[in-house]
Design an enzyme around this catalytic site. Structure first.
Site, short mmCIF file in Angstrom:
data_model
loop_
_atom_site.label_atom_id
_atom_site.label_comp_id
_atom_site.label_asym_id
_atom_site.label_seq_id
_atom_site.Cartn_x
_atom_site.Cartn_y
_atom_site.Cartn_z
N VAL A 60 0.84 -1.16 -0.10
CA VAL A 60 -0.01 0.07 -0.16
C VAL A 60 0.77 1.21 -0.08
CG1 VAL A 60 -0.40 0.12 2.34
CG2 VAL A 60 -2.05 0.94 1.00
N TYR A 61 1.99 1.27 0.41
CA TYR A 61 2.84 2.46 0.45
C TYR A 61 2.92 2.96 -0.86
CZ TYR A 61 4.61 0.93 4.92
OH TYR A 61 4.59 0.31 6.40
N SER A 62 2.43 4.28 -1.06
CA SER A 62 2.51 5.02 -2.10
C SER A 62 1.99 4.25 -3.53
CB SER A 62 3.80 5.59 -2.47
OG SER A 62 4.19 6.61 -1.70
N LYS A 88 4.36 -6.35 2.84
CA LYS A 88 2.87 -6.46 3.87
C LYS A 88 1.75 -6.62 2.90
CE LYS A 88 4.68 -3.62 7.33
NZ LYS A 88 5.54 -2.57 6.14
#
Length: 324
Positions: A60-62, A88
């Protein structure tokens, strides 16, 4: 650099893990403070040069661009066998049904998507980003077991949740003969120590590695209380972590500053050296070269009992936060 066995496994990781949430295209996702690929790569290279072999990111990061940046950099600056890559799953990656969570369908789709973005055949550590209240834990655990057996992940880990939830999942895995979690990525620092009550003792008893996120409280432990940064001004989630206890938290920050001044060391080194007495490998973000230098230097600091007592004395109980 120091290296340590990862919980009860044979895996060896550096005592400092580079957190890669800061590396992602600013126009993707909701983290306007992140660094572009061009600006991110020097930090990944510096980490490798300092002996860090452990890198943590998330799908989900960026909006996935963190995995892309990290994957390309590690491919250019290292060999796959030299590094330990963690990512993750759980957060929403697309709108509509099955676009988030820990269902069998979501896990199988997201591990493949993460591997494509990272440019690798496997991740060393595949972690559930949070507990999924909508999916039976048996479904999640069996799916993760099959991800490991397929060769797409070497180990599995978990992130912030209640200790009873983690205990239930560990027990279920053991009963079913499925792959067990080997790590817990939770929220631990001098400003938030609630994990010391149940989660850290549970991890110690079960041989679980602890790799806390935000070990410097998003930089609050490294600067004067009223000083801000681009991230602190725009990080909406971060703002929820430090509300309601400001007066007492300031006393902790002052205690860090006092010992740092006495030692003639940066505050970050003092705060990290405390965390290192509690956990396996703190996950440290870096947007300046000094951030990594301080993280590695903290490994050489040995706090006295009196210094530890002084750092811990101002703390008051906090509401559970970071995942609720």
């Amino acid at each position: 650099m120091e290296y340590v066995r990862f919980g009860n496994t044979g895996l060896e990781v550096s005592r400092i893990c580079l957190g890669c949430m800061s590396y992602g295209e600013p126009d993707r996702g909701n983290h306007a403070w992140t660094l572009s690929e061009e600006k991110s790569r020097p930090f990944i290279k510096q980490a490798l040069e300092l002996g860090i072999n452990f890198f943590d990111t998330a799908n989900v990061y960026s909006d996935g661009s963190s995995e892309e940046i990290v994957g390309r950099a590690l491919n250019d600056f290292s060999t796959r066998e030299e590094v330990v890559i963690a990512t993750k799953v759980n957060s929403r990656m697309r709108q509509g049904p099955n676009g988030a969570g820990l269902s069998r369908k979501a896990i199988f789709a997201e591990i493949d998507a993460s591997l494509r973005r990272l440019g690798t055949d496997y991740v060393d550590l595949y972690q559930i980003h949070r507990f999924d209240y909508e999916t039976p834990i048996e479904e999640t655990l069996e799916a993760l077991h099959e991800v490991v057996k397929s060769g797409k992940a070497r180990y599995i880990g978990a992130s912030s949740m209640y200790a009873w939830q983690f205990a239930q999942m560990l027990a279920t895995s053991s009963q079913k003969g499925w792959t067990r979690f080997v790590s817990m990525q939770d929220y631990v620092n001098l400003l938030y120590r609630e994990e010391e009550r149940e989660m850290l003792p549970l991890c110690k008893a079960e041989g679980i590695a602890v790799i806390p996120w935000s070990p410097l409280a998003r930089g609050r432990l490294t600067r004067d209380w009223d000083e801000t940064s681009a991230r602190s001004e725009t990080d909406e989630f971060g703002k929820t972590l430090y509300a309601g206890t400001e007066d007492d938290d300031k006393k902790v920050v002052s205690a860090v500053a006092k010992i740092a001044e006495q030692r003639k060391l940066p505050r970050a080194q003092i705060a990290l050296s405390w965390v290192l007495t509690k956990v396996t490998s703190p996950i440290v973000g870096a947007t300046k070269a000094s951030h990594l230098d301080d993280a590695v230097a903290s490994l050489q600091i040995k706090l006295s009992d009196d210094e530890i007592s002084a750092l811990e004395a101002p703390y008051i109980p906090h509401h559970v936060m970071g995942f609720v």
